[in-house]
Design a protein around this motif. Structure first.
Motif, PDB file in Angstrom:
ATOM      1  N   ARG A 112      28.974 -39.215  12.358  1.00 13.43           N
ATOM      2  CA  ARG A 112      29.785 -38.774  13.492  1.00 13.43           C
ATOM      3  C   ARG A 112      31.245 -38.619  13.056  1.00 13.43           C
ATOM      4  NH1 ARG A 112      31.657 -41.679  18.949  1.00 13.43           N
ATOM      5  NH2 ARG A 112      32.293 -43.240  17.427  1.00 13.43           N
ATOM      6  N   PRO A 113      31.529 -37.760  12.091  1.00  8.91           N
ATOM      7  CA  PRO A 113      32.899 -37.661  11.562  1.00  8.91           C
ATOM      8  C   PRO A 113      33.878 -37.129  12.610  1.00  8.91           C
ATOM      9  CG  PRO A 113      31.538 -35.883  10.726  1.00  8.91           C
ATOM     10  CD  PRO A 113      30.608 -36.820  11.423  1.00  8.91           C
ATOM     11  N   PRO A 114      35.025 -37.787  12.790  1.00  5.20           N
ATOM     12  CA  PRO A 114      36.006 -37.350  13.793  1.00  5.20           C
ATOM     13  C   PRO A 114      36.636 -36.000  13.471  1.00  5.20           C
ATOM     14  CG  PRO A 114      36.914 -39.096  12.432  1.00  5.20           C
ATOM     15  CD  PRO A 114      35.467 -38.998  12.078  1.00  5.20           C
ATOM     16  N   SER A 115      36.443 -35.527  12.259  1.00  5.66           N
ATOM     17  CA  SER A 115      36.979 -34.211  11.908  1.00  5.66           C
ATOM     18  C   SER A 115      36.116 -33.083  12.473  1.00  5.66           C
ATOM     19  CB  SER A 115      37.083 -34.082  10.387  1.00  5.66           C
ATOM     20  OG  SER A 115      35.833 -34.340   9.789  1.00  5.66           O
ATOM     21  N   TYR A 116      34.900 -33.411  12.909  1.00  6.74           N
ATOM     22  CA  TYR A 116      33.999 -32.375  13.419  1.00  6.74           C
ATOM     23  C   TYR A 116      33.462 -32.672  14.819  1.00  6.74           C
ATOM     24  CZ  TYR A 116      33.933 -30.362   8.749  1.00  6.74           C
ATOM     25  OH  TYR A 116      34.305 -29.778   7.565  1.00  6.74           O
ATOM     26  N   VAL A 117      33.192 -33.945  15.127  1.00 14.15           N
ATOM     27  CA  VAL A 117      32.560 -34.305  16.402  1.00 14.15           C
ATOM     28  C   VAL A 117      33.620 -34.769  17.399  1.00 14.15           C
ATOM     29  CG1 VAL A 117      30.826 -35.747  17.541  1.00 14.15           C
ATOM     30  CG2 VAL A 117      30.481 -34.989  15.164  1.00 14.15           C
ATOM     31  N   PRO A 118      33.871 -33.998  18.466  1.00 13.91           N
ATOM     32  CA  PRO A 118      34.908 -34.387  19.437  1.00 13.91           C
ATOM     33  C   PRO A 118      34.514 -35.641  20.210  1.00 13.91           C
ATOM     34  CG  PRO A 118      33.684 -32.470  20.226  1.00 13.91           C
ATOM     35  CD  PRO A 118      33.231 -32.722  18.819  1.00 13.91           C
ATOM     36  N   ARG A 119      35.471 -36.534  20.420  1.00 14.09           N
ATOM     37  CA  ARG A 119      35.212 -37.764  21.147  1.00 14.09           C
ATOM     38  C   ARG A 119      35.256 -37.518  22.651  1.00 14.09           C
ATOM     39  NH1 ARG A 119      33.478 -38.539  16.611  1.00 14.09           N
ATOM     40  NH2 ARG A 119      34.154 -40.242  15.283  1.00 14.09           N
ATOM     41  N   GLY A 120      34.604 -38.393  23.381  1.00 10.73           N
ATOM     42  CA  GLY A 120      34.574 -38.274  24.834  1.00 10.73           C
ATOM     43  C   GLY A 120      35.958 -38.371  25.446  1.00 10.73           C
ATOM     44  N   PHE A 121      36.196 -37.626  26.509  1.00  4.40           N
ATOM     45  CA  PHE A 121      37.440 -37.645  27.287  1.00  4.40           C
ATOM     46  C   PHE A 121      38.644 -37.068  26.544  1.00  4.40           C
ATOM     47  CE2 PHE A 121      34.905 -41.335  28.689  1.00  4.40           C
ATOM     48  CZ  PHE A 121      34.584 -40.869  29.958  1.00  4.40           C
ATOM     49  N   THR A 122      38.434 -36.500  25.325  1.00  4.19           N
ATOM     50  CA  THR A 122      39.562 -35.891  24.622  1.00  4.19           C
ATOM     51  C   THR A 122      39.780 -34.450  25.063  1.00  4.19           C
ATOM     52  OG1 THR A 122      38.128 -35.150  22.817  1.00  4.19           O
ATOM     53  CG2 THR A 122      39.202 -37.298  22.557  1.00  4.19           C
ATOM     54  N   GLN A 123      38.758 -33.850  25.673  1.00  2.00           N
ATOM     55  CA  GLN A 123      38.779 -32.452  26.093  1.00  2.00           C
ATOM     56  C   GLN A 123      38.907 -31.505  24.896  1.00  2.00           C
ATOM     57  OE1 GLN A 123      41.955 -32.414  29.033  1.00  2.00           O
ATOM     58  NE2 GLN A 123      40.486 -32.781  30.682  1.00  2.00           N
ATOM     59  N   ASN A 154      41.836 -36.743  17.563  1.00  2.00           N
ATOM     60  CA  ASN A 154      40.439 -37.173  17.710  1.00  2.00           C
ATOM     61  C   ASN A 154      40.181 -38.466  16.945  1.00  2.00           C
ATOM     62  OD1 ASN A 154      37.930 -36.394  18.964  1.00  2.00           O
ATOM     63  ND2 ASN A 154      37.117 -36.005  16.919  1.00  2.00           N
ATOM     64  N   LEU A 155      40.762 -38.556  15.753  1.00  2.00           N
ATOM     65  CA  LEU A 155      40.625 -39.762  14.934  1.00  2.00           C
ATOM     66  C   LEU A 155      41.285 -40.961  15.610  1.00  2.00           C
ATOM     67  CD1 LEU A 155      39.882 -41.154  12.245  1.00  2.00           C
ATOM     68  CD2 LEU A 155      42.061 -40.349  11.327  1.00  2.00           C
ATOM     69  N   LEU A 156      42.499 -40.752  16.147  1.00  2.00           N
ATOM     70  CA  LEU A 156      43.235 -41.847  16.789  1.00  2.00           C
ATOM     71  C   LEU A 156      42.516 -42.335  18.052  1.00  2.00           C
ATOM     72  CD1 LEU A 156      46.904 -40.523  16.449  1.00  2.00           C
ATOM     73  CD2 LEU A 156      45.785 -42.304  15.090  1.00  2.00           C
ATOM     74  N   HIS A 157      41.735 -41.443  18.645  1.00  2.00           N
ATOM     75  CA  HIS A 157      41.038 -41.810  19.883  1.00  2.00           C
ATOM     76  C   HIS A 157      39.992 -42.902  19.648  1.00  2.00           C
ATOM     77  CE1 HIS A 157      38.961 -41.135  23.780  1.00  2.00           C
ATOM     78  NE2 HIS A 157      40.142 -40.676  24.145  1.00  2.00           N
ATOM     79  N   ASP A 158      39.560 -43.055  18.396  1.00  2.00           N
ATOM     80  CA  ASP A 158      38.574 -44.096  18.069  1.00  2.00           C
ATOM     81  C   ASP A 158      39.186 -45.499  18.050  1.00  2.00           C
ATOM     82  OD1 ASP A 158      36.298 -42.609  17.896  1.00  2.00           O
ATOM     83  OD2 ASP A 158      36.376 -42.337  15.730  1.00  2.00           O
ATOM     84  N   ILE A 159      40.505 -45.588  17.840  1.00  2.00           N
ATOM     85  CA  ILE A 159      41.132 -46.899  17.644  1.00  2.00           C
ATOM     86  C   ILE A 159      41.000 -47.822  18.856  1.00  2.00           C
ATOM     87  CG2 ILE A 159      43.319 -48.091  17.175  1.00  2.00           C
ATOM     88  CD1 ILE A 159      44.073 -45.669  15.419  1.00  2.00           C
ATOM     89  N   PRO A 160      41.358 -47.376  20.085  1.00  2.00           N
ATOM     90  CA  PRO A 160      41.214 -48.298  21.220  1.00  2.00           C
ATOM     91  C   PRO A 160      39.771 -48.691  21.499  1.00  2.00           C
ATOM     92  CG  PRO A 160      41.805 -46.079  21.979  1.00  2.00           C
ATOM     93  CD  PRO A 160      41.987 -46.112  20.504  1.00  2.00           C
ATOM     94  N   ASP A 161      38.815 -47.854  21.086  1.00  2.00           N
ATOM     95  CA  ASP A 161      37.403 -48.189  21.299  1.00  2.00           C
ATOM     96  C   ASP A 161      37.017 -49.475  20.579  1.00  2.00           C
ATOM     97  OD1 ASP A 161      37.031 -46.042  22.875  1.00  2.00           O
ATOM     98  OD2 ASP A 161      35.848 -44.868  21.472  1.00  2.00           O
ATOM     99  N   ILE A 162      37.666 -49.725  19.429  1.00  2.00           N
ATOM    100  CA  ILE A 162      37.363 -50.929  18.657  1.00  2.00           C
ATOM    101  C   ILE A 162      37.640 -52.169  19.501  1.00  2.00           C
ATOM    102  CG2 ILE A 162      38.002 -52.276  16.617  1.00  2.00           C
ATOM    103  CD1 ILE A 162      38.766 -49.586  15.278  1.00  2.00           C
ATOM    104  N   PHE A 163      38.777 -52.159  20.224  1.00  2.00           N
ATOM    105  CA  PHE A 163      39.139 -53.313  21.046  1.00  2.00           C
ATOM    106  C   PHE A 163      38.254 -53.401  22.288  1.00  2.00           C
ATOM    107  CE2 PHE A 163      42.956 -51.908  18.768  1.00  2.00           C
ATOM    108  CZ  PHE A 163      43.261 -53.074  18.065  1.00  2.00           C
ATOM    109  N   LEU A 164      37.963 -52.246  22.893  1.00  2.00           N
ATOM    110  CA  LEU A 164      37.132 -52.235  24.095  1.00  2.00           C
ATOM    111  C   LEU A 164      35.750 -52.810  23.799  1.00  2.00           C
ATOM    112  CD1 LEU A 164      37.972 -48.781  25.722  1.00  2.00           C
ATOM    113  CD2 LEU A 164      38.388 -51.020  26.722  1.00  2.00           C
TER     114      LEU A 164
END
Length: 259
Positions: A160-171, A184-194
């Motif tokens: 699921r590379p962030p360079s190709y697969v868009p993350r949820g809620f990023t539009q 898209n890559l930065l959007h993964d960071i808060p998920d780690i804490f959640l």
């Protein structure tokens, strides 16, 4: 002989249709659910085993309403993140509390052990069914729409590379500029804490119950089959492992549409 450990709400509305049909086809289906639920009710097509929980119907309704309310609120990313954190924490507390009462119910656990089920059908968004699958040493079938933070991708080793697969809620779409890929890559960071606080309580609960060190990924990886309720009309195609079967967006009973 099938043991079913569902998650309440829309998750059960999807699973209920499948469980009903399995019962009609002659399978012996036992559904384990808390006494306090929104939608999980007895049926002539399966046996229900219920256990007590330390909250009321009013408490449950209040928490679910509060959880979904923040989803529609506007605000900055930080404001929405804090509200998401608070909402998920409350829902997690309910799930873990109910699961603990199930695992501490010695009479029910003894019944499950003696019933010699062939498999367990569960929604891993709540990991109680996964803990029971490991305890009973039976094959697990996961029936899900998805798990927050891409834990299902990690457990099944799907790329699921962030360079190709868009993350949820990023539009974002699958055609991104360089800066969009960075976003898209930065959007993964808060998920780690959640996900850390949302799922780690289940890891602690499982370790205590099974009397061995167990991680969330250990519980997720044990699935024999993943029945994925994804509809690629709404989502981007992605690689799937051989034991992942897309079954479409089953979120309500099929009805013939008028002309």
């Amino acid at each position: 002989k099938l043991l079913v450990v569902p998650a309440d709400g829309s998750h059960w509305l999807s699973m209920h249709e499948v469980v009903d049909i399995l019962g009609k086809r002659g399978h012996e289906v036992v559904v384990v659910a808390p006494e306090v639920t929104m939608h999980i009710k007895p049926s002539k097509n399966f046996v229900m085993q219920m256990y007590s929980v330390p909250y009321t119907q009013k408490d449950l309704k209040k928490e679910f309403q509060a959880f979904f309310h923040f989803s529609f609120e506007q605000g900055s990313f930080l404001e929405r993140f804090v509200k998401a954190y608070q909402g998920i924490k409350r829902i997690t507390n309910f799930g873990v509390s109910g699961c603990a009462h199930l695992l501490q119910n010695k009479e029910l656990i003894r019944y499950l052990e003696e019933s010699k089920f062939d498999a367990i059908l569960t929604d891993p968004v709540l990991l109680c069914g996964a803990i029971l699958a490991k305890h009973l040493s039976i094959p697990a079938v996961y029936f899900l729409r998805g798990i927050p933070c891409g834990l299902d991708f990690d457990a099944t080793q799907c790329p699921r590379p962030p360079s190709y697969v868009p993350r949820g809620f990023t539009q974002l779409t699958d055609r991104m500029s360089f800066l969009q890929r960075v976003k898209n890559l930065l959007h993964d960071i808060p998920d780690i804490f959640l996900c850390d606080f949302a799922f780690q309580p289940y890891s602690k609960l499982a370790s205590e119950f099974l009397q061995m060190e167990v991680t969330v990924q250990d519980l997720l990886r044990q699935a024999s089959v993943w029945l994925l309720r994804s509809d690629f009309v709404l989502e981007y195609p992605r690689p799937l492992m051989p034991n992942i079967i897309p079954i479409g967006g089953v979120n309500c009973a099929h009805k013939e549409l008028p002309q």
